[in-house]
Structure formats: structure tokens, C-alpha cells
Design a protein around this motif. Structure first.
Motif: not given
Length: 386
Positions: A69-90
Motif C-alpha cells: 500500500a502507498a507503493t505507487g506504480q511499482k506496487g500496482f505492477e507487483n500486484a499484477e505480477k503476483m497474479v501473473e505468476i499464480t495464473a501461470e503456475c495454475l
């Protein structure tokens, strides 16, 4: 229910405990409610976009120990990256995954640790274990919060089960909490949204520990549709009551675990002119530090309760107001002689305290939950990042 989960110790939490949770389920209808804090965390911003485009989801990925939280654009990109990693693994589409974080605000996620943790969790899926799942999402919690129940409609059984985390930074809208409820009923999304809104208003949006609204609050209900029970207009009230049962138990656990709390306090406001008024009055009492510290000190100081109501400027006629602490009538339009020693013993000997307030203005009511406020709360939060 065919729900699988995986956990990992990624090293995000200083304690070294589990801090990654992945939950996978059949393609499911869902309903989600998020914090209204303007400083909404990156995963909340991401999930709101998912809600706009996706009626069904297949997985959740959650990290604890870092709120992103309060992590700017990089934080949003990291949240999206978590989704991408999970989706790829599953083997899923990224639009079918929602992401959540909880922990310290203003620190970027250690993505190398997060990535390894997600991959480990996805590789070790098992049947949903509520206690272990609750453990993985906890932060300052002193106990793991989970609850389940069953119901029956037309001879068919259905299940509702959930997990939650939260102890401090708890206040509507919503309370710092994460909560997830899973049910196997078949239900239309519009009907589930309506039921979720009703439930969240009376549970997670009717609790307060410290009056501090979080950046990451998220509440999600997932309906897998695996049972033979189909929710419609004829049985939706019964289903909503079961959903409410689970949500209320989880919400009360959060208040009981309020940082340093020794008492769960139930504030019932009766005879209000509207539900909105009743809720506002309950919240005013629940967020009064004077009242909460009095409860910690076992002091039946009813003046602190009524003064909290008076500061709302609702033009209440206090000559018609009644106030009870448990079975003790403290005020009935004027001070009442009551057994103060017995009232003190009631506060000392009970972990769950009931306040009943009658406004004599109408027929509406609301229940708000809070806890007492003591020394430990200051200690925990004074040293939270140090």
C-alpha cells in the motif's frame, strides 16, 4: 467442496511463518467488497478492475507481512505480477485470479521472495485447511480465525465456511482485515451481490477496534455451485442468514482479537428513527476512546456512553433514553441508583459485555461491535515497524 490451497514461508514476515496463500477452486461466481480508504492498496486497485470485467474467478493469491500500500506504480505492477505468476503456475488466465496483501504500509514487496513463495504454494496444493489458511494470512493476530456451518434446503445440504484476519486498524469501511467465505451453492451473481452487501453491512462494516480505516480491507464470497442447492427468491433469506452467521462469527473474532483487547463489547441500539441513525449511534459509542478505556478499567461510567451519543447532534431527547449495562439499568431519563459494585464485577468477570441503549425515537435497531482499549494496544502499535 473441491477447493485446493497451498501455503509457503517466503520470508516476508519477520517471524518466518507462513506468508503466502494460494486458493484454487472451480470456476465460481463471486462477490467482493473493498476498503473505501482513498489510499487503497495496489491489490485493491487491481481487484476492482477484475470486478469490472469478470463475473467468475478461479483462484486467490494472498501475501501477509507486507500491505503493498502507498507503493505507487511499482506496487500496482507487483500486484499484477503476483497474479501473473499464480495464473501461470495454475494454468489459468490472469483475469481469473484475484490478489490480496496485508501487513506494513509503504514498503515495496520483495518480489523475488514472493515469486518463489507463490511457486512453492502452487506446487503443493492440498484440500482447503481453514486453520492453516487463516494462519498464512495472519499478521498481528493472536489466534487464527475460521468458522464453518451447514444448511439444508429441500433436503439437500450446503456448506458455508470462511477465514479472516485482523486485530488492529479495524474500522468501517471496511474494518484492516481480509476475509474469505466459500460456499458450494448455485447462485446468480446479482443475488450473491445483494446478499453480500446485506451481510457485510451488519458484520464487517459494524465493527471497530481503534477507529482506523485500513488501506487493504477486502471481503470476498465465492460460490462454487458444486452442491445441488440452488438459491432463488424462495430460499435466499435462509441462505443469507447462513452467510451472515459465518461472517458475524469471523467479524466478532476480529474484535475479540483487537490488539491488547480483554473484552468484546456488543452495543445494541434500539428504538432509533432509522437504521442509519441506529448504526451511527452505535459507531459513536464504539469509537469513543473514553468509553473503551473505561471498559478496560472495569468502570461503569455511563456518562461516557451518553456523551458520545450527544456529540452526534441528533437532537435526541435524553429524558426518554434508557441505558443498560448487561442487566443493570444505569440511566432512565435521569441517573438511576444501581449497584455499582455488582456492575464492576460484571465488567471484571465477563469477556463479552452487552450495552443496550433505547432512544425512544422509532422502531429501528442496529448492533455494533467493539473492544476495550488498553496499554497493550499502545505498545503493539508504537513498536509496529521498529
Amino acid at each position: 467442496m473441491n477447493i485446493k490451497m497451498g501455503v509457503a514461508k517466503a520470508g516476508i514476515k519477520p517471524s518466518g511463518d507462513y506468508d503466502i496463500l494460494v486458493v484454487k477452486f472451480p470456476l465460481s461466481v463471486y462477490s467482493a467488497v473493498f476498503t473505501q480508504n482513498s489510499l487503497a492498496a495496489a491489490p485493491v486497485l487491481y481487484d476492482r478492475l477484475v470486478c469490472e470485467i469478470q463475473d467468475r474467478i478461479l483462484a486467490l493469491v494472498i501475501n501477509s507481512g507486507n500491505a503493498n500500500a502507498a507503493t505507487g506504480q511499482k506496487g500496482f505492477e507487483n500486484a499484477e505480477k503476483m497474479v501473473e505468476i499464480t495464473a501461470e503456475c495454475l494454468g489459468l488466465d490472469k483475469s481469473e485470479v484475484m490478489v490480496f496483501s496485508t501487513g506494513v504500509i509503504g514498503v515495496q514487496l520483495p518480489m523475488d521472495k514472493v515469486e518463489n513463495g507463490i511457486k512453492q504454494a502452487c506446487q503443493n496444493l492440498q484440500d482447503l485447511d481453514l486453520e492453516l489458511a487463516a494462519r498464512a494470512i495472519s499478521t498481528t493476530d493472536t489466534f487464527y480465525k475460521y468458522y464453518e456451518t451447514t444448511g439444508m434446503i429441500d433436503g439437500e445440504v450446503f456448506t458455508v465456511k470462511g477465514i479472516a484476519k485482523g486485530a488492529g486498524m479495524i474500522h468501517p469501511n471496511m474494518a484492516t482485515m481480509l476475509a474469505y467465505i466459500f460456499t458450494d451453492v448455485k447462485i446468480d451473481k446479482d443475488l450473491l451481490d445483494k446478499a453480500t452487501k446485506l451481510v457485510v453491512d451488519r458484520t464487517f462494516n459494524s465493527i471497530s477496534v481503534d477507529g482506523c480505516e485500513s488501506t487493504n480491507d477486502s471481503f470476498v464470497v465465492v460460490a462454487t455451485g458444486e452442491s445441488k442447492v440452488e438459491i432463488n427468491d424462495s430460499n435466499r433469506v435462509y441462505f443469507t442468514k447462513k452467510l451472515y452467521e459465518v461472517a458475524l462469527e469471523l467479524a466478532k473474532m476480529i474484535v475479540k482479537d483487537g490488539e491488547g483487547a480483554t473484552k468484546l463489547i456488543e452495543i445494541n441500539v434500539f428504538q432509533a428513527s432509522s437504521k442509519e441513525e441506529a448504526k451511527k449511534v452505535g459507531e459513536a459509542i464504539a469509537t469513543s476512546n473514553l468509553f473503551k478505556t473505561a471498559m478496560f478499567g472495569n468502570d461503569p461510567n455511563w456518562g461516557r456512553i451518553l456523551s458520545a451519543v450527544g456529540q452526534l447532534h441528533l437532537d435526541i431527547d435524553f429524558s426518554k433514553v434508557k441505558l443498560y449495562l448487561g442487566d443493570f439499568l444505569l440511566y432512565n431519563g435521569e441517573p438511576i441508583e444501581f449497584d455499582r459494585s455488582a456492575a464492576i464485577e460484571y465488567l471484571k468477570n465477563n469477556k463479552e459485555i452487552v450495552i443496550n441503549l433505547y432512544l425512544s425515537r422509532g422502531e429501528q435497531e442496529w448492533t455494533f461491535y467493539t473492544c476495550d482499549l488498553g496499554y497493550k494496544y499502545v505498545e503493539i502499535n508504537a513498536e509496529y515497524t521498529t
